[in-house]
Design a protein around this motif. Structure first.
Motif, PDB file in Angstrom:
ATOM      1  N   PRO A   1      -0.691   2.929  -0.605  1.00 19.93           N
ATOM      2  CA  PRO A   1       0.252   2.475  -1.638  1.00 19.93           C
ATOM      3  C   PRO A   1       0.541   3.601  -2.619  1.00 19.93           C
ATOM      4  O   PRO A   1      -0.312   4.463  -2.874  1.00 19.93           O
ATOM      5  N   GLU A   2       1.725   3.612  -3.144  1.00 21.28           N
ATOM      6  CA  GLU A   2       2.100   4.631  -4.124  1.00 21.28           C
ATOM      7  C   GLU A   2       1.245   4.499  -5.378  1.00 21.28           C
ATOM      8  O   GLU A   2       0.875   3.393  -5.790  1.00 21.28           O
ATOM      9  N   GLY A   3       0.893   5.625  -5.993  1.00 26.49           N
ATOM     10  CA  GLY A   3       0.121   5.589  -7.229  1.00 26.49           C
ATOM     11  C   GLY A   3       0.902   4.951  -8.367  1.00 26.49           C
ATOM     12  O   GLY A   3       2.132   4.868  -8.333  1.00 26.49           O
ATOM     13  N   GLN A   4       0.180   4.517  -9.390  1.00 31.32           N
ATOM     14  CA  GLN A   4       0.795   3.709 -10.450  1.00 31.32           C
ATOM     15  C   GLN A   4       0.666   4.386 -11.806  1.00 31.32           C
ATOM     16  O   GLN A   4      -0.056   5.363 -11.973  1.00 31.32           O
ATOM     17  N   LEU A   5       1.389   3.840 -12.777  1.00 33.35           N
ATOM     18  CA  LEU A   5       1.366   4.335 -14.150  1.00 33.35           C
ATOM     19  C   LEU A   5       0.303   3.605 -14.943  1.00 33.35           C
ATOM     20  O   LEU A   5       0.122   2.393 -14.805  1.00 33.35           O
ATOM     21  N   MET A   6      -0.396   4.355 -15.784  1.00 29.82           N
ATOM     22  CA  MET A   6      -1.369   3.751 -16.703  1.00 29.82           C
ATOM     23  C   MET A   6      -0.853   3.912 -18.125  1.00 29.82           C
ATOM     24  O   MET A   6      -0.363   4.984 -18.492  1.00 29.82           O
TER      25      MET A   6
ATOM     26  N   TRP B   1      -4.769   3.175  -8.531  1.00 27.92           N
ATOM     27  CA  TRP B   1      -4.144   1.861  -8.382  1.00 27.92           C
ATOM     28  C   TRP B   1      -4.819   0.872  -9.320  1.00 27.92           C
ATOM     29  O   TRP B   1      -6.015   0.964  -9.609  1.00 27.92           O
ATOM     30  N   ARG B   2      -4.032  -0.131  -9.745  1.00 26.73           N
ATOM     31  CA  ARG B   2      -4.524  -1.191 -10.634  1.00 26.73           C
ATOM     32  C   ARG B   2      -4.621  -2.501  -9.852  1.00 26.73           C
ATOM     33  O   ARG B   2      -3.778  -2.776  -8.993  1.00 26.73           O
ATOM     34  N   ASN B   3      -5.613  -3.327 -10.162  1.00 29.08           N
ATOM     35  CA  ASN B   3      -5.892  -4.507  -9.341  1.00 29.08           C
ATOM     36  C   ASN B   3      -4.991  -5.708  -9.615  1.00 29.08           C
ATOM     37  O   ASN B   3      -5.191  -6.773  -9.014  1.00 29.08           O
ATOM     38  N   ASP B   4      -4.018  -5.581 -10.535  1.00 29.82           N
ATOM     39  CA  ASP B   4      -3.106  -6.702 -10.774  1.00 29.82           C
ATOM     40  C   ASP B   4      -1.683  -6.375 -10.332  1.00 29.82           C
ATOM     41  O   ASP B   4      -0.727  -7.027 -10.730  1.00 29.82           O
ATOM     42  N   THR B   5      -1.543  -5.356  -9.467  1.00 32.19           N
ATOM     43  CA  THR B   5      -0.230  -4.944  -8.981  1.00 32.19           C
ATOM     44  C   THR B   5       0.012  -5.547  -7.603  1.00 32.19           C
ATOM     45  O   THR B   5      -0.887  -5.533  -6.754  1.00 32.19           O
ATOM     46  N   PRO B   6       1.211  -6.106  -7.365  1.00 29.13           N
ATOM     47  CA  PRO B   6       1.492  -6.670  -6.036  1.00 29.13           C
ATOM     48  C   PRO B   6       1.235  -5.650  -4.932  1.00 29.13           C
ATOM     49  O   PRO B   6       1.630  -4.494  -5.022  1.00 29.13           O
TER      50      PRO B   6
ATOM     51  N   GLU C   1      -6.409  -7.203  -4.339  1.00 26.15           N
ATOM     52  CA  GLU C   1      -7.827  -7.282  -3.979  1.00 26.15           C
ATOM     53  C   GLU C   1      -8.387  -5.943  -3.519  1.00 26.15           C
ATOM     54  O   GLU C   1      -9.535  -5.617  -3.785  1.00 26.15           O
ATOM     55  N   TYR C   2      -7.578  -5.209  -2.824  1.00 22.18           N
ATOM     56  CA  TYR C   2      -8.044  -3.972  -2.222  1.00 22.18           C
ATOM     57  C   TYR C   2      -6.863  -3.020  -2.061  1.00 22.18           C
ATOM     58  O   TYR C   2      -5.697  -3.407  -2.153  1.00 22.18           O
ATOM     59  N   VAL C   3      -7.194  -1.765  -1.814  1.00 21.22           N
ATOM     60  CA  VAL C   3      -6.202  -0.745  -1.472  1.00 21.22           C
ATOM     61  C   VAL C   3      -6.415  -0.391  -0.011  1.00 21.22           C
ATOM     62  O   VAL C   3      -7.535  -0.021   0.397  1.00 21.22           O
ATOM     63  N   GLU C   4      -5.369  -0.509   0.784  1.00 22.53           N
ATOM     64  CA  GLU C   4      -5.472  -0.232   2.219  1.00 22.53           C
ATOM     65  C   GLU C   4      -4.865   1.128   2.520  1.00 22.53           C
ATOM     66  O   GLU C   4      -3.734   1.421   2.129  1.00 22.53           O
TER      67      GLU C   4
ATOM     68  N   ILE D   1      -7.788   5.477  11.803  1.00 19.77           N
ATOM     69  CA  ILE D   1      -8.720   4.642  11.037  1.00 19.77           C
ATOM     70  C   ILE D   1      -7.950   3.948   9.917  1.00 19.77           C
ATOM     71  O   ILE D   1      -7.150   4.586   9.231  1.00 19.77           O
ATOM     72  N   ARG D   2      -8.199   2.665   9.742  1.00 21.79           N
ATOM     73  CA  ARG D   2      -7.611   1.917   8.626  1.00 21.79           C
ATOM     74  C   ARG D   2      -8.741   1.378   7.771  1.00 21.79           C
ATOM     75  O   ARG D   2      -9.633   0.688   8.268  1.00 21.79           O
ATOM     76  N   CYS D   3      -8.723   1.696   6.471  1.00 26.20           N
ATOM     77  CA  CYS D   3      -9.800   1.316   5.560  1.00 26.20           C
ATOM     78  C   CYS D   3      -9.249   0.518   4.387  1.00 26.20           C
ATOM     79  O   CYS D   3      -8.186   0.847   3.839  1.00 26.20           O
ATOM     80  N   ARG D   4      -9.994  -0.514   4.007  1.00 25.85           N
ATOM     81  CA  ARG D   4      -9.693  -1.288   2.811  1.00 25.85           C
ATOM     82  C   ARG D   4     -10.773  -1.029   1.779  1.00 25.85           C
ATOM     83  O   ARG D   4     -11.960  -1.289   2.017  1.00 25.85           O
ATOM     84  N   PHE D   5     -10.364  -0.508   0.623  1.00 26.59           N
ATOM     85  CA  PHE D   5     -11.266  -0.203  -0.476  1.00 26.59           C
ATOM     86  C   PHE D   5     -11.132  -1.314  -1.520  1.00 26.59           C
ATOM     87  O   PHE D   5     -10.035  -1.543  -2.050  1.00 26.59           O
ATOM     88  N   TYR D   6     -12.238  -1.976  -1.839  1.00 28.19           N
ATOM     89  CA  TYR D   6     -12.217  -3.131  -2.737  1.00 28.19           C
ATOM     90  C   TYR D   6     -12.573  -2.701  -4.158  1.00 28.19           C
ATOM     91  O   TYR D   6     -13.489  -1.900  -4.374  1.00 28.19           O
ATOM     92  N   TYR D   7     -11.855  -3.261  -5.130  1.00 27.91           N
ATOM     93  CA  TYR D   7     -12.037  -2.902  -6.530  1.00 27.91           C
ATOM     94  C   TYR D   7     -13.406  -3.327  -7.044  1.00 27.91           C
ATOM     95  O   TYR D   7     -13.938  -4.376  -6.658  1.00 27.91           O
ATOM     96  N   ALA D   8     -13.930  -2.530  -7.973  1.00 28.67           N
ATOM     97  CA  ALA D   8     -15.103  -2.909  -8.759  1.00 28.67           C
ATOM     98  C   ALA D   8     -14.732  -3.113 -10.220  1.00 28.67           C
ATOM     99  O   ALA D   8     -15.536  -3.626 -11.000  1.00 28.67           O
ATOM    100  N   ASP D   9     -13.521  -2.702 -10.614  1.00 25.93           N
ATOM    101  CA  ASP D   9     -13.044  -2.858 -11.987  1.00 25.93           C
ATOM    102  C   ASP D   9     -11.517  -2.902 -11.932  1.00 25.93           C
ATOM    103  O   ASP D   9     -10.937  -3.075 -10.845  1.00 25.93           O
ATOM    104  N   VAL D  10     -10.883  -2.699 -13.066  1.00 27.43           N
ATOM    105  CA  VAL D  10      -9.422  -2.814 -13.128  1.00 27.43           C
ATOM    106  C   VAL D  10      -8.748  -1.708 -12.328  1.00 27.43           C
ATOM    107  O   VAL D  10      -7.765  -1.948 -11.619  1.00 27.43           O
ATOM    108  N   TRP D  11      -9.290  -0.492 -12.420  1.00 25.32           N
ATOM    109  CA  TRP D  11      -8.667   0.674 -11.768  1.00 25.32           C
ATOM    110  C   TRP D  11      -9.586   1.280 -10.719  1.00 25.32           C
ATOM    111  O   TRP D  11     -10.813   1.214 -10.831  1.00 25.32           O
TER     112      TRP D  11
END
Length: 880
Positions: free
Chosen positions: A189-194, A252-257, A261-264, A341-351
């Motif tokens: 996914p494209e990186g996001q603005l903070m 990435w932020r965890n409240d972005t469509p 839940e995760y970044v793939e 390889i396809r990996c899903r990284f799951y959040y531990a916090d907001v970012w």
């Protein structure tokens, strides 16, 4: 005593798995390793200005590549270079057409295009978006441009740029190193603005990504996650100039469509690989709501058109709320084979923020791939992962839909075929189970390089030709067999350093009286000075001596070694004490290296433990064959090479120490002559330590390979014990370093000498034109300036080796100094005016041990400890 050292975290390096500041080796234009057939061009003026003449500092043909006619501002003429494999390019050098003073053409500016597959071409841009690079100002000077960001490519096109109609000619060289990861693209996914109150613009996008940006998705390219630059602990700070806060990270932020839940992320590689681990450099600035990922699940597929395998590899991290440092998280991949390889990284916090991702893999693909037809039982040899329970998070990214009834016969036929194949595979696995396990531990990547161990004796020849321990996937050679000659550093040494006579001119105070003083210090070599052999120190010092020697050519290649003049007479079978092994019980598996007169092979030796009998150095294999390294003399070898080969066997058979590589047996009753030595399947110490961290609670929780302080001290004791044995025989090693300390399956260290012949460690050696390749960062000042190699200079190298061990081989000695500065620093040791630079004290090293290192680096030879003294000083520190 030093328990607190176990809790020290390794500070993150400024660079990633490839260091762009050290990955600067000429890739072969000037020296011809890039062949003429790999050079093409859009046009050429004459045959004598074709692309084959575009080699830096070469004057072939009419002196350069020149495109046809006058170059116009709108033209896109190009020179194309095929590197034959993926490379990490960090520097590009250009030159005009000198033509022995007759040339007048050069390019003032140029652009670079590149491709990883020869089909899709991309334009290089710097970090500010500029495409045009500065060229030359005359026809003879070389101008080099740092490529920031670096280029990862196989094909490169050089496109001269002109503002006026003019004639242009070019000569070029590319600098970099092999791209060992083999990664050709990643999608994310494209990186996001903070948004932060005091920082209105924090863009966490991948600003150098060279793929496609579509619907907030990055695909088909590489970017900042593979540029070798890791982000800092504070992600608002950057390592680049004139860029925005957060530039070094993709976040990435965890409240972005799309990333709630995760970044793939999906990773595509150049070929099918056997993956051991993935390293992700992640930010952990939890005060800003940023943490490393809590867990990751990865799926695999063996080729790009296949479906994803159903069973993932999952890994859970132990979150750290006390240390805000950015760090590498190592994810074991359990030797799964895949092309993608396809990996899903799951959040531990907001970012969640990454700055580098790299993969470690083995070139030898082993039959460890899991079945794709729904079976979840692990195959033989797979390791079981302990993971945190995950509900619906580990479903496969894509699943096969139910087949139509009309496809039932086809499916039945496929199932029958697969079942038959599985039966055959199981049979083969059971048949070669032992061999496969050994090979799985040893990623053999250097297949055609010469491997030698060379020691100098005062009383006889010592040339140990030993099998190479295949390097880890990190760091080389990748993929195809690499037969290239050694890389040379791009930094060129002053010509006065090309031989010892000119070295004396470089240091005028290095007079004959100084040399006489050095000889009195106890070392001598007749080809440089006229010191009397067998000189010794006073009664309080050790005895160092060398005899008159002649120079002979090594059997397997370019190394020169010392042979006492009295032993040059022919040898016969009766002079050899090693036992004759039945040749037909050697089963050749592959070639490990070769040279001018000999070859080294990896073989199975049937019945070798029983043949050697009681006291065999080999473990009990219950009658099964064992792997050995066999050095074989070629049929066309000269009589001198044959004699040298027998001398080599004679001396190797004399070495009997648990910390020295050992000759097992020979085959010399008939041609071709062979010697059989131990095969060290667990690699060299440099490889072993650089893949580990210091033991701590965090390493245990995350299953990170680690070593304890006690382990490091035990390694030091083993090396000192082996060198004590060599010193007792007056053997001088000349190249002691962690790269030349091998580990067997029980992690016993055995001293050898083959680092010089491996491209993996080419940057550890400085090539002096017309002479030798020298490990100057490990050499004593008298060895660099006077060419004196003694047991005392080995003690100096042992001190540097200790420094490597207690830095876990994470950096090269004197890493901030160029090669020429290292040599200049040896002059400061000679002058002894307090301006010499010493290696710093490693954080893991106890003060008393660093004092011992400093004694090894004493300017005066008499002040350096002996190996006996070093062994006695180190041994009490190890828990028996």
């Amino acid at each position: 005593m030093h328990l607190f050292l176990l809790l020290i975290f390794q500070l993150p390096a400024a660079n990633g798995q490839i260091d762009p500041e050290h990955c600067r080796y000429a890739l072969g234009m000037e020296d011809g390793r890039i062949s003429d057939e790999d050079l093409t061009a859009s046009s050429r003026w004459y045959e004598t200005t074709g692309p084959q003449y575009a080699r830096l500092n070469c004057e072939g043909g009419d002196g350069a590549w020149c495109p046809e006619g006058q170059l116009e501002p709108s033209d896109s003429q190009y020179l194309q270079i095929d590197l034959r494999r993926l490379a990490f390019l960090t520097l590009f050098g250009t030159q005009g057409r000198y033509a022995r003073g007759l040339g007048k053409e050069f390019a003032r500016e140029y652009r670079l295009n590149y491709s990883r597959d020869g089909q899709l071409w991309k334009s290089w841009k710097d970090r500010l978006g500029k495409e045009v690079l500065e060229g030359n100002k005359n026809t003879y000077g070389v101008f080099s441009n740092d490529l920031k960001p670096p280029i990862i490519a196989r094909y490169v096109r050089v496109i001269p740029v002109t503002r006026l109609s003019t004639t242009v000619c070019m000569r070029v060289e590319l600098y970099g190193c092999p791209w060992e990861d083999g990664l050709v693209s990643y999608s994310a996914p494209e990186g996001q603005l903070m948004m932060l109150p005091s920082y209105p613009y924090i863009s966490l996008n991948d600003s150098t990504y060279d793929g496609v940006h579509d619907k907030r998705k990055l695909s088909g390219g590489l970017g900042q996650l593979t540029d070798g630059v890791t982000g800092q602990d504070n992600f608002l700070k950057t390592r680049q100039y004139k860029v925005w806060p957060g530039y070094d990270y993709l976040g990435w932020r965890n409240d972005t469509p799309g990333t709630r839940e995760y970044v793939e992320m999906e990773f595509v590689f150049d070929r099918l690989r056997n993956f051991t681990s993935m390293k992700v450099h992640s930010n952990n600035m939890f005060s800003r709501g940023v943490k490393i990922f809590s867990s990751v699940s990865c799926w695999f597929k063996p080729y790009l058109t296949a479906s994803w395998e159903l069973e993932p590899v999952s890994f859970s991290t132990i979150l750290d709320d006390r240390n805000p440092s950015a760090r590498y998280v190592t994810v074991p991949l359990n030797h799964r084979t895949a092309r993608s390889i396809r990996c899903r990284f799951y959040y531990a916090d907001v970012w969640m923020m990454f700055s580098e991702v790299s993969f470690q893999s083995e070139d030898i693909i082993l039959p460890t791939q899991r079945p794709m037809m729904g079976s979840s039982a692990p195959e033989h040899g797979d390791r079981t992962m302990t993971t945190a329970p995950q509900t619906n998070n580990t479903t496969a990214p894509s699943a096969s839909s139910t087949s139509d009834e009309g496809n039932t016969p086809i499916l039945i036929g496929c199932l029958v075929t697969i079942i038959l194949l599985l039966v055959i595979i199981i049979f083969l696995i059971l048949w070669c189970q032992c061999v496969c396990k050994v090979l799985e531990k040893a990623p053999r990547q250097i297949l055609d390089e010469e491997v030698t161990v060379r020691l100098s004796s005062c009383s006889d020849t010592i040339i140990l030709q030993t099998p190479p321990v295949p390097p880890r996937s990190r760091h080389p050679p990748t993929g195809p067999t690499n037969t290239d000659p050694y890389y040379e550093r791009v930094f060129l040494l002053d010509p006065q350093y090309q031989n010892p006579a000119m070295l004396r001119n470089k240091l005028p105070e290095l007079s004959q009286s100084a040399e006489a003083s050095a000889c009195g210090g106890g070392y001598a070599e007749p080809d440089i000075t006229q010191c009397t052999p067998h000189q010794s120190f006073n009664n309080n010092g050790p005895h160092y001596a060398e005899t008159d020697i002649v120079r002979l050519q090594g059997v397997t290649g370019s190394n020169m070694y010392a042979v006492p003049a009295l032993t040059v007479d022919s040898l016969t079978r009766k002079d050899i004490s090693a036992a004759e092994f039945p040749r037909h019980q050697l089963i050749f598996r592959e070639k490990l290296g070769e040279g001018q007169f000999g070859e080294v092979h990896l073989c199975e030796a049937e019945g070798l433990p029983e043949f050697l009998g009681e006291g065999s150095p080999l473990p009990n294999r219950d009658g099964r064959s064992v792997l050995v390294a066999v050095k074989q003399l070629r049929a066309d070898a000269t009589s001198q090479a044959r004699n040298d080969f027998l001398k080599e066997i004679k001396i190797m058979s004399r070495l009997d120490d648990p910390n020295i590589i050992r000759l097992l047996c020979v085959c010399v009753s008939s041609d071709p002559l062979c010697m059989v030595t131990e095969y060290m399947e667990n690699g060299d110490l440099n490889m072993f330590l650089s893949q580990r961290e210091i033991e701590s609670t965090l390493t245990h929780a995350n299953n990170i390979p680690s070593v304890s302080l006690s382990d490091l001290l035990h390694m030091a004791v083993q090396i000192s014990s082996g060198m004590k044995y060599l010193a007792s025989l007056n053997f001088v090693h000349r190249d002691l370093a962690t790269r030349n300390c091998l580990l067997d399956r029980r992690l016993t260290i055995k001293i050898a000498d083959f680092g010089m012949s491996r491209n993996l460690y080419s940057s550890d050696y400085y090539r002096i034109q017309g002479r030798a390749v020298l490990p100057i960062r490990w050499m004593a000042w008298e060895s660099i300036l006077l060419g004196k190699f003694t047991t005392a200079s080995d003690v100096w190298a042992f001190g540097v080796t200790l420094w490597e061990i207690f830095t876990l081989c994470k950096e090269q000695p004197y890493s901030l100094l160029s090669d020429e500065q290292v040599i200049e620093n040896s002059g400061e040791f000679f002058r002894n005016q307090g301006r010499q630079i010493f290696l710093y004290a490693p954080p893991l090293c106890p003060p008393s041990l660093f004092e011992l290192m400093m004694r090894c680096w004493s300017r005066n030879i008499t002040d350096r400890p002996t190996f006996e003294g070093l062994y006695q000083a180190l041994r009490p520190h190890v828990n028996q």
